[in-house]
Structures are given as structure tokens and as C-alpha cells.
Design a protein around this motif. Structure first.
Motif, mmCIF file in Angstrom:
data_model
loop_
_atom_site.group_PDB
_atom_site.id
_atom_site.type_symbol
_atom_site.label_atom_id
_atom_site.label_comp_id
_atom_site.label_asym_id
_atom_site.label_seq_id
_atom_site.Cartn_x
_atom_site.Cartn_y
_atom_site.Cartn_z
ATOM 1 N N ILE A 162 0.873 -1.192 0.000
ATOM 2 C CA ILE A 162 0.000 0.000 0.000
ATOM 3 C C ILE A 162 0.906 1.237 0.000
ATOM 4 C CG2 ILE A 162 -1.803 1.240 1.283
ATOM 5 C CD1 ILE A 162 -2.447 -1.411 2.706
ATOM 6 N N SER A 163 0.541 2.241 -0.778
ATOM 7 C CA SER A 163 1.337 3.477 -0.745
ATOM 8 C C SER A 163 0.410 4.693 -0.755
ATOM 9 C CB SER A 163 2.284 3.546 -1.955
ATOM 10 O OG SER A 163 1.580 3.972 -3.098
ATOM 11 N N SER A 164 0.903 5.770 -0.171
ATOM 12 C CA SER A 164 0.104 7.005 -0.127
ATOM 13 C C SER A 164 -0.169 7.512 -1.543
ATOM 14 C CB SER A 164 0.836 8.084 0.676
ATOM 15 O OG SER A 164 1.005 7.683 2.007
ATOM 16 N N GLN A 169 -4.146 8.662 -5.715
ATOM 17 C CA GLN A 169 -4.626 8.493 -7.101
ATOM 18 C C GLN A 169 -6.004 7.837 -7.130
ATOM 19 O OE1 GLN A 169 -1.293 6.356 -8.723
ATOM 20 N NE2 GLN A 169 -0.155 8.235 -9.223
ATOM 21 N N ARG A 170 -6.211 6.886 -6.226
ATOM 22 C CA ARG A 170 -7.519 6.229 -6.178
ATOM 23 C C ARG A 170 -8.611 7.233 -5.818
ATOM 24 N NH1 ARG A 170 -7.816 0.415 -5.002
ATOM 25 N NH2 ARG A 170 -5.859 -0.515 -5.619
ATOM 26 N N PHE A 171 -8.342 8.082 -4.825
ATOM 27 C CA PHE A 171 -9.336 9.103 -4.457
ATOM 28 C C PHE A 171 -9.642 9.975 -5.677
ATOM 29 C CE2 PHE A 171 -8.436 8.710 0.250
ATOM 30 C CZ PHE A 171 -9.747 8.518 0.625
ATOM 31 N N ALA A 172 -8.579 10.432 -6.335
ATOM 32 C CA ALA A 172 -8.762 11.365 -7.459
ATOM 33 C C ALA A 172 -9.578 10.721 -8.581
ATOM 34 C CB ALA A 172 -7.398 11.814 -7.979
ATOM 35 N N ALA A 176 -11.640 2.649 -5.312
ATOM 36 C CA ALA A 176 -11.900 2.112 -3.964
ATOM 37 C C ALA A 176 -10.675 2.248 -3.071
ATOM 38 C CB ALA A 176 -12.284 0.641 -4.080
ATOM 39 N N VAL A 177 -10.902 2.723 -1.850
ATOM 40 C CA VAL A 177 -9.791 2.842 -0.888
ATOM 41 C C VAL A 177 -10.073 2.024 0.377
ATOM 42 C CG1 VAL A 177 -9.033 5.116 -1.667
ATOM 43 C CG2 VAL A 177 -10.786 4.933 0.100
ATOM 44 N N ARG A 178 -11.227 1.367 0.383
ATOM 45 C CA ARG A 178 -11.595 0.576 1.558
ATOM 46 C C ARG A 178 -10.546 -0.513 1.779
ATOM 47 N NH1 ARG A 178 -17.740 -1.375 2.548
ATOM 48 N NH2 ARG A 178 -17.705 -1.016 4.778
ATOM 49 N N GLY A 193 -12.785 17.219 1.312
ATOM 50 C CA GLY A 193 -12.534 17.354 -0.135
ATOM 51 C C GLY A 193 -11.065 17.244 -0.506
ATOM 52 N N LEU A 194 -10.323 16.394 0.216
ATOM 53 C CA LEU A 194 -8.892 16.252 -0.099
ATOM 54 C C LEU A 194 -8.707 15.306 -1.291
ATOM 55 C CD1 LEU A 194 -7.441 15.773 3.529
ATOM 56 C CD2 LEU A 194 -7.848 17.902 2.269
ATOM 57 N N TYR A 195 -7.575 15.377 -1.933
ATOM 58 C CA TYR A 195 -7.157 14.469 -3.013
ATOM 59 C C TYR A 195 -8.169 14.422 -4.165
ATOM 60 C CZ TYR A 195 -4.425 13.080 1.047
ATOM 61 O OH TYR A 195 -3.630 13.094 2.176
ATOM 62 N N GLY A 196 -8.801 15.543 -4.441
ATOM 63 C CA GLY A 196 -9.700 15.591 -5.592
ATOM 64 C C GLY A 196 -11.087 15.055 -5.325
ATOM 65 N N THR A 197 -11.420 14.766 -4.057
ATOM 66 C CA THR A 197 -12.798 14.354 -3.742
ATOM 67 C C THR A 197 -13.667 15.614 -3.663
ATOM 68 O OG1 THR A 197 -12.322 14.375 -1.368
ATOM 69 C CG2 THR A 197 -12.076 12.260 -2.505
#
Ligand code: NAP
Length: 208
Positions: A162-164, A169-172, A176-178, A193-197
Motif C-alpha cells: 500500500i502506498s500514499s 490516485q484512487r481518491f482522485a 476504492a480505498v476501503r 474534499g482532499l485528493y480531488g474528492t
């Protein structure tokens, strides 16, 4: 345990827990970098990274989060942090009659491979034993070349697949980040609303 934690993920938490068990640590203090001066990308404001790390670690009695680099002005240098923590550990262990207490600095192996570019690198290595957390199969031959192999403990952590970067990128991308980050951290990211959410709109004014 130093890191940018942008955002903190389960790989970081597993690393901390594994280090605690394998090195028989009394506690693990997460130290989010305030202003990571060697980063080229825009890093999320320190207060968000700090609060996400608090949410992620709150339930573990051996974990805590320090504001030492968040509250400091200017760039974050590990040597400054280690000097302060070393003083504190020495005072506490003297008072407790345990003068042999040790200090470890845990972080990602890729960061440690660049340690010779850090401010006062040799003083850093004298102040604490460095623990390089690696993804399995990671080659630490560079440490050998730099003559650092016997000054750094290697910790193989499968969960560091797992990497930040991947989580951001997944959020953007709406992915899925679960099971990659704690649920509380996911909710925090979406609320702010971080990381493009999209964000809730209400939280925008809550933090600087
Ligand atoms: P980074 O270059 O963003 O990270 C390098 C690699 O290590 C990435 O794969 C990262 O994965 C991983 N990593 C980072 N922290 C980790 C941790 N606690 N546990 C497991 N893996 C980790 O590194 P950074 O976050 O900027 O810096 C790491 C630490 O080194 C910080 O405490 C920073 O202050 C210190 N540092 C000090 C100096 C200096 O004093 N001059 C210079 C550079 C770094 P993720 O992205 O998934 O975390």
C-alpha cells in the motif's frame, strides 16, 4: 516514526505495530513532517495530515502522534526532531532508572536511502537507530554502498504494498480505498474534499 503521511494508510500502521513487536518498543510516536523541504509535489496542509494520523492511531494504546514538526516554523529536519526527542527520552529514562532506553527512527527505506543528503546526516545516525521499512523484495544494496548497512535495521513489511501515492490516485479517480486506509481517514478525506474528492462544502472553513 517519521513520514509525510499524505495520507496515513494501513501499511504505516502495520509497520509501526511490527516494529513495536520485533524491536520490543514501549511506544511508537508518529511524527508527521511539517514542511517536507525535499518534496517537489504540493503536500497536503500539515494540520490535515496530523489530524488524519490522530484518527488512524487513536485506538492503539501504544501509538501517539507528535506535533513537534507541525508546530515548528520552517523546513522539517529530522536532526532537530531527534535532538529534542533524544533529550526527552534521556530525561525520562534517567527518572525511571532505566538509563539504557533506546531511541529508534522508523521510516520508509526509500527515504533512508537518501539519508546522506539530509541535514547533519551523521548526527542523525548517532542519535537513533534507524529502521528502514521496506516493501518485500526491496533491494537495500545502496545502503551497503553508502557504508550504512550496519547502522540501519531493515524491516520487511508486506503491507507496504500500500502506498500514499496509490491512495491519493484512487481518491482522485473515484476508485476504492476501503481496506487500504482506516475508515475514519476515508471519511475525513471526503468531508474535507482532499485528493480531488468533492468534499461536503461545510468543512472547507473549518481548517486553515
Ligand atoms: P518519502 O520520500 O515520501 O517516502 C519514501 C518512501 O518511504 C515511500 O515509499 C513512502 O511510502 C515510504 N514511507 C514514508 N514514511 C514511511 C513510514 N513511516 N513507514 C513506512 N513507509 C514509509 O519520505 P518522506 O515521507 O518525505 O520522509 C520520511 C521521513 O524522512 C520523514 O520523517 C522526513 O521528515 C524524513 N526526512 C528528513 C529529511 C531531512 O531531515 N533533511 C529529508 C527527507 C526526509 P508512503 O508514501 O506510502 O508513505
Amino acid at each position: 516514526m517519521g513520514g509525510t503521511f499524505d495520507p496515513v494508510h494501513l501499511g504505516h500502521l502495520v509497520t509501526a505495530e511490527q516494529a513495536r513487536a520485533e524491536l520490543a518498543l514501549d511506544e511508537v510516536v508518529f511524527v508527521p513532517a511539517g514542511s517536507p523541504w525535499q518534496k517537489v509535489r504540493d503536500v497536503t496542509p500539515a494540520e490535515h495530515r496530523y489530524l488524519m494520523t490522530v484518527l488512524a492511531t487513536a485506538a492503539n494504546p501504544w501509538f501517539s502522534v507528535s506535533r513537534i514538526e507541525i508546530d515548528a516554523r520552517g523546513p522539517s529536519y529530522t536532526v532537530t526532531t531527534l535532538r529534542a526527542v533524544r533529550r526527552e527520552v534521556d530525561e525520562r529514562s534517567r527518572a525511571a532508572g532505566r538509563p539504557d532506553d533506546e531511541l529508534f527512527f522508523i521510516t520508509g527505506a526509500d527515504a533512508i536511502l537518501n539519508i546522506l543528503t539530509w541535514k547533519d546526516a551523521h548526527e542523525c545516525l548517532a542519535l537513533a537507530t534507524f529502521v528502514a521499512a521496506t516493501r518485500p523484495g526491496h533491494d537495500l544494496a545502496n545502503l551497503e554502498r553508502e557504508g550504512l548497512r550496519d547502522r540501519v535495521v531493515q524491516l520487511d513489511v508486506p503491507a507496504l504494498a500500500i502506498s500514499s501515492t496509490d491512495v491519493r490516485q484512487r481518491f482522485a479517480a473515484g476508485g476504492a480505498v476501503r481496506y487500504l486506509i482506516p475508515r475514519e481517514v476515508e471519511e475525513y478525506v471526503r468531508k474535507h474534499g482532499l485528493y480531488g474528492t468533492a468534499g461536503s462544502g461545510l468543512a472547507a472553513a473549518a481548517l486553515p
